[in-house]
Motif scaffolding. Sequence first.
Motif: not given
Length: 547
Positions: A536-537, A451-454, A109-110, A445-446
């Motif tokens: 992306e995003e 955005r995670v996929d990007a 989740s970065f 903040v998660p």
Amino acid sequence: MKLPLLTRLTLYGLVLSVGAALMIGLHTGPRVLWLKIPYLFNVTGLASGSFLLLAAVGLILSKSYAAEWTTALERLGQLPPTTLSRAVWALGGGALIAIGTLKLCQYNSFQAHTDLADFTNVCWQALHGHGLKDEIKGFDSYLGDHFSPVLFLFAPLLSIWKSPLILQFAQSFFLALSVPGVYRLARSYGSPGLLALALPVMLVVNPYFHKTASAYFEPSTLAVPALVWAFVAWRSGRKNLGALLALSTLTFKEEAPFALLGLGIYLLVKGKRRRKHGFLLVLTAAASFFIITQLIIPHYLPLPVKSRHLHLFSSVGSTYSGIVLNALRHPAGFLINLLWPPAKWIAPLWLLFSAGLLPLGAPYTLIPAAVMLLPHQMSGYGSFGYQALSVHYAAFPLALILWSACAGLGRLTERLRGHLIPVMAFVLLVTASGLLTPSPYVEMVPLSQKRVDAAMDIIRLVPPEASVWAPTYFVAHLACRDRLKTLTDRDYLYRGWFVPDRIILDGRAWSALPEGTKKDILQVLRTTHYRRAAEEEGVILLEKVNS
């Protein structure tokens, strides 16, 4: 059947706390559960579980059920040692799964700290024969920042799996080994099997264990299993093994000599038979601290100072020798600095409380923990995390307070033979209360799932041999490479150490950068020809044209 008032109140509290945790997760986390786990872990501190233990205490202490619980506990106390031992190892396995899951969620989740990238890159450099080179911070050796040569032993793991996760899982494994170690240690002090079982339970719900476990990857966290098992070995007569494990902590971090110093003072105080070992430990601690801080770290530090971290102790001195002289010349003022302002009392007192106040049963065993806390108490206002024992800073004090708790429980058992129920209730009560402390901060903040996929898509486009500049939360996923810098590190941009093949830009991270850093980055973009390779995003990948 009408439940006692205390039991009803705690059950109501359980329902409310679980509901609150879910609401926090729904409103502050992304839509995917595994992205929420690190955030929930940090925000709630697993507080909802404390109400289960409080409910158990209510049942134990209630007159209506005292006879039933007494009978049940007596039956449990008659279980063979092998059954209790299996239960402890199962608890350790559960801790391994829980900590490993947290690590996986943090990474995916970065929410991984840049320290994870730093340690991974150092291990990567060591694996490829470059010593402990620290590419991200720009040191020829990480030993110029912290003394952690144990990283050489973790480097080969990256040849098995080229990912920071293998380092995190290794750390999870060693931390989980602390659970059966605490049980063995409690048994060595004479605590009955069932009562000794309460100590590993206390450990896995201890807020300072949560702080240590939440550290993304940090060598100092190894102090918990190393010291716990060192005490087990020493108590079982394997003194050479115990000494080896204790001395191994010197390779974890430069603060380890304080632990050895405290143990040496304890042995000196305890009696003539132990004074020889105590003197050797004190001598070893003093010599190792001098060699590490005055010779090794300054040798590898590319700055005209002895340490990058002396600013933490500016209130007591600007050099190591200055701190010692200040303590000798002005002992009253030095002591006041350790205890004032009163906020400095919070972490030590709460650490003691998280161990159920059990160390008070064997007060001499508090000496090592007190000595270990000295550098934390000396730190000033600008070092709240260090002073408050956040994340990995809790590891060494936690290991020593666990030993003290096992010794104190053993003494308490001797004095209260035949009163297992009140002792068990007390341990459960303070254990539950300790759970009410929130676990440590979350790095950021998660991100949303999009955005995670990007971010993952952009990272896949970066070749493994490319040199990269990237935002803070990207670098852990890019750490296994020769050249890598974070965009927040203006010093590297100013010195122009290298012009990267790829630059990752993110609108959210860009807005948080200092204006000077933005100007430096824009200057590089003006003087070097880059093209936009992907977007992306709001996440942009720039590629140097001639690469």
